[in-house]
Design an enzyme around this catalytic site. Sequence first.
Site, PDB file in Angstrom:
ATOM      1  N   ASN A  59      -2.231  19.534  -0.057  1.00  0.00           N
ATOM      2  CA  ASN A  59      -3.325  18.774   0.545  1.00  0.00           C
ATOM      3  C   ASN A  59      -3.129  18.637   2.043  1.00  0.00           C
ATOM      4  O   ASN A  59      -4.064  18.834   2.821  1.00  0.00           O
ATOM      5  CB  ASN A  59      -3.392  17.391  -0.129  1.00  0.00           C
TER       6      ASN A  59
ATOM      7  N   LYS B 211       4.738   2.404   8.753  1.00  0.00           N
ATOM      8  CA  LYS B 211       3.554   3.201   9.099  1.00  0.00           C
ATOM      9  C   LYS B 211       2.300   2.347   9.287  1.00  0.00           C
ATOM     10  O   LYS B 211       1.578   2.500  10.258  1.00  0.00           O
ATOM     11  CB  LYS B 211       3.329   4.210   7.971  1.00  0.00           C
TER      12      LYS B 211
ATOM     13  N   LYS C 252       5.308   1.917  -2.739  1.00  0.00           N
ATOM     14  CA  LYS C 252       5.285   3.318  -3.179  1.00  0.00           C
ATOM     15  C   LYS C 252       5.586   3.369  -4.661  1.00  0.00           C
ATOM     16  O   LYS C 252       6.230   2.457  -5.203  1.00  0.00           O
ATOM     17  CB  LYS C 252       6.323   4.143  -2.423  1.00  0.00           C
TER      18      LYS C 252
ATOM     19  N   SER D 272      -7.285   5.569   3.745  1.00  0.00           N
ATOM     20  CA  SER D 272      -7.168   4.822   2.486  1.00  0.00           C
ATOM     21  C   SER D 272      -7.601   3.378   2.710  1.00  0.00           C
ATOM     22  O   SER D 272      -8.306   2.787   1.885  1.00  0.00           O
ATOM     23  CB  SER D 272      -5.721   4.810   1.998  1.00  0.00           C
TER      24      SER D 272
ATOM     25  N   LYS E  93       0.850  -1.198   0.000  1.00  0.00           N
ATOM     26  CA  LYS E  93       0.000   0.000   0.000  1.00  0.00           C
ATOM     27  C   LYS E  93       0.874   1.231   0.000  1.00  0.00           C
ATOM     28  O   LYS E  93       1.805   1.343   0.818  1.00  0.00           O
ATOM     29  CB  LYS E  93      -0.868  -0.003   1.277  1.00  0.00           C
TER      30      LYS E  93
ATOM     31  N   THR F 114      -5.020  12.942   6.382  1.00  0.00           N
ATOM     32  CA  THR F 114      -3.636  13.012   6.859  1.00  0.00           C
ATOM     33  C   THR F 114      -3.489  14.139   7.889  1.00  0.00           C
ATOM     34  O   THR F 114      -2.913  13.949   8.961  1.00  0.00           O
ATOM     35  CB  THR F 114      -2.670  13.216   5.675  1.00  0.00           C
TER      36      THR F 114
HETATM   37  P1  NAD Z   1       0.984  18.423  -2.300  1.00  0.00           P
HETATM   38  O1  NAD Z   1       1.604  18.271  -3.614  1.00  0.00           O
HETATM   39  O2  NAD Z   1      -0.495  18.604  -2.204  1.00  0.00           O
HETATM   40  O3  NAD Z   1       1.661  19.657  -1.519  1.00  0.00           O
HETATM   41  C1  NAD Z   1       3.015  19.812  -1.312  1.00  0.00           C
HETATM   42  C2  NAD Z   1       3.230  21.234  -0.818  1.00  0.00           C
HETATM   43  O4  NAD Z   1       4.596  21.408  -0.461  1.00  0.00           O
HETATM   44  C3  NAD Z   1       2.931  22.293  -1.866  1.00  0.00           C
HETATM   45  O5  NAD Z   1       2.312  23.407  -1.240  1.00  0.00           O
HETATM   46  C4  NAD Z   1       4.311  22.686  -2.381  1.00  0.00           C
HETATM   47  O6  NAD Z   1       4.325  24.008  -2.889  1.00  0.00           O
HETATM   48  C5  NAD Z   1       5.088  22.572  -1.096  1.00  0.00           C
HETATM   49  N1  NAD Z   1       6.521  22.433  -1.266  1.00  0.00           N
HETATM   50  C6  NAD Z   1       7.217  21.669  -2.131  1.00  0.00           C
HETATM   51  N2  NAD Z   1       8.534  21.838  -1.965  1.00  0.00           N
HETATM   52  C7  NAD Z   1       8.676  22.734  -0.951  1.00  0.00           C
HETATM   53  C8  NAD Z   1       9.766  23.322  -0.298  1.00  0.00           C
HETATM   54  N3  NAD Z   1      11.015  23.038  -0.659  1.00  0.00           N
HETATM   55  N4  NAD Z   1       9.518  24.205   0.700  1.00  0.00           N
HETATM   56  C9  NAD Z   1       8.262  24.514   1.072  1.00  0.00           C
HETATM   57  N5  NAD Z   1       7.187  23.989   0.499  1.00  0.00           N
HETATM   58  C10 NAD Z   1       7.391  23.124  -0.503  1.00  0.00           C
HETATM   59  O7  NAD Z   1       1.449  17.166  -1.442  1.00  0.00           O
HETATM   60  P2  NAD Z   1       0.814  16.608  -0.103  1.00  0.00           P
HETATM   61  O8  NAD Z   1      -0.123  15.511  -0.452  1.00  0.00           O
HETATM   62  O9  NAD Z   1       0.342  17.751   0.738  1.00  0.00           O
HETATM   63  O10 NAD Z   1       2.087  15.920   0.553  1.00  0.00           O
HETATM   64  C11 NAD Z   1       3.021  16.657   1.345  1.00  0.00           C
HETATM   65  C12 NAD Z   1       3.881  15.679   2.110  1.00  0.00           C
HETATM   66  O11 NAD Z   1       3.042  14.857   2.918  1.00  0.00           O
HETATM   67  C13 NAD Z   1       4.682  14.676   1.261  1.00  0.00           C
HETATM   68  O12 NAD Z   1       5.896  14.405   1.930  1.00  0.00           O
HETATM   69  C14 NAD Z   1       3.827  13.445   1.246  1.00  0.00           C
HETATM   70  O13 NAD Z   1       4.566  12.275   0.995  1.00  0.00           O
HETATM   71  C15 NAD Z   1       3.295  13.495   2.649  1.00  0.00           C
HETATM   72  N6  NAD Z   1       2.085  12.714   2.861  1.00  0.00           N
HETATM   73  C16 NAD Z   1       0.959  12.979   2.153  1.00  0.00           C
HETATM   74  C17 NAD Z   1      -0.185  12.232   2.411  1.00  0.00           C
HETATM   75  C18 NAD Z   1      -1.477  12.556   1.721  1.00  0.00           C
HETATM   76  O14 NAD Z   1      -2.501  12.016   2.137  1.00  0.00           O
HETATM   77  N7  NAD Z   1      -1.508  13.420   0.734  1.00  0.00           N
HETATM   78  C19 NAD Z   1      -0.162  11.213   3.343  1.00  0.00           C
HETATM   79  C20 NAD Z   1       1.013  10.964   4.052  1.00  0.00           C
HETATM   80  C21 NAD Z   1       2.131  11.729   3.800  1.00  0.00           C
END
Ligand code: NAD
Length: 412
Positions: free
Chosen positions: A216, A89, A101, A354, A65, A185
């Site tokens: 997100n 996790k 992944k 999920s 997953k 999340t």
């Molecule tokens: P996303 O693409 O929706 O958002 C990422 C955000 O980070 C954006 O606002 C982008 O502009 C910003 N960003 C990118 N590089 C940056 C930097 N160097 N400095 C500051 N901001 C920066 O992605 P997301 O889904 O919000 O995921 C963010 C993190 O959370 C990732 O590491 C992802 O693996 C993790 N995550 C996401 C989920 C989920 O449900 N979406 C679940 C677990 C973990």
Amino acid sequence: MPSAFHNAMSQLTTAARQLGIEKKVSHLRKPKRILTATIPVRVNGTTKRFKAFRVQYNNSRGPFKGGIRFHENVSLDEVKALAFWMTIKTATVGIPMGGGKGGIIVNPKNLNQTELEELSRGYVRAFWKNLGPKKDVPAPDVNTNAQIMGWMVDEYGKLTGKLQPPVITGKSIAQGGSLGREPATADGGFFVLDTIAKERKINPKKTSVIVQGFGNVGGIMAMLLYRAGYKVIGVADSRIGIFDTTNKGLDINLITRLKKQKGTVDPTSALKPAQRKTIKKVSPEKIIEMPCDILVLAALENQVTEKNARRINAPILLELANGPVSPEADKILDARGVTVIPDVLANAGGVTVSYFEWLQNIKKQRWTEAQVRSKLKPIMIAAYRRIAKTAKRHTVSLRTAAFMTALTLLKK
Ligand code: NAD
């Protein structure tokens, strides 16, 4: 930049040594399967080829997953690390799933909708034989969303001759997605942070927070904190960091609207001149060094390393991104008494919901958003309490404690 997989293995070693089970977890030092492909897409009349990965790390507790990331910095090293962390996790929160992944090396902002659809469908065409509701269940990650998952589930249905919603999670509600998945999340991270805040008698109104990343996860977390009364004094996306010098807190409603409408977290164009002066613009890297009570890392990995760990001012760090703090930085922060709420716990709300989506699809049920949140909350809080107890008993960090609780379920 340190290798994310190297970081992940170093975390594994620390926890396994603490438990004295290094040999029993040696199978977790490499993924079960690595799949790679090159996906052709017609872009402006020529065929471009994009490198794609699916890493199936461990399925001893259930189907692989994990999300699929579209980013130009995707590498096999990174996908392996993320797949390993998914394994830890799912065990940390105790859901019956394994870890995997995926990723494509691409900047999706350079593709139009047709090209993005072609790329997404191409990913499924490349790997579909190894995917399946009981085999490997992908989901969204950075730069992928419900629309992309929709194309993917449709493509999988075409290839197998049968629409199978539980093969992918993070779908739109119309396609069988779960209510409450989008905020899951951030919700999960908030439940954990709220529990710690209550333990430490933290008053939100007197507590300042900086959130790095406004997608997100970070955008929704900033809103949850704002609504709970916290002073969100700093935010950043990949382009800019915004810091409120008055320490009163930014207007997160305004910033959320601007991010949606104009793609920026910079509110200055919408502020009166006097208010504008109170905003300091810094780089997204610098924002995390600004003074605050809680720092939320919700962007990407390796944001806090040995280079800047001594300059982090916050006494509490919430890791909503995966791997935002390197092991070297962990040591420095630990020695300084900083509490790091680790990713494998803090952002596990996403994979937990999920799993709920997968379960609803399989059982042909539809849960309300309130049902989803009320099932998520006790899972997150119970996981935190287990980890906090282990951390106390062994005098280790919350991260090592989380790995220890997970490894006891994963050892051979
Ligand atoms: P996303 O693409 O929706 O958002 C990422 C955000 O980070 C954006 O606002 C982008 O502009 C910003 N960003 C990118 N590089 C940056 C930097 N160097 N400095 C500051 N901001 C920066 O992605 P997301 O889904 O919000 O995921 C963010 C993190 O959370 C990732 O590491 C992802 O693996 C993790 N995550 C996401 C989920 C989920 O449900 N979406 C679940 C677990 C973990």
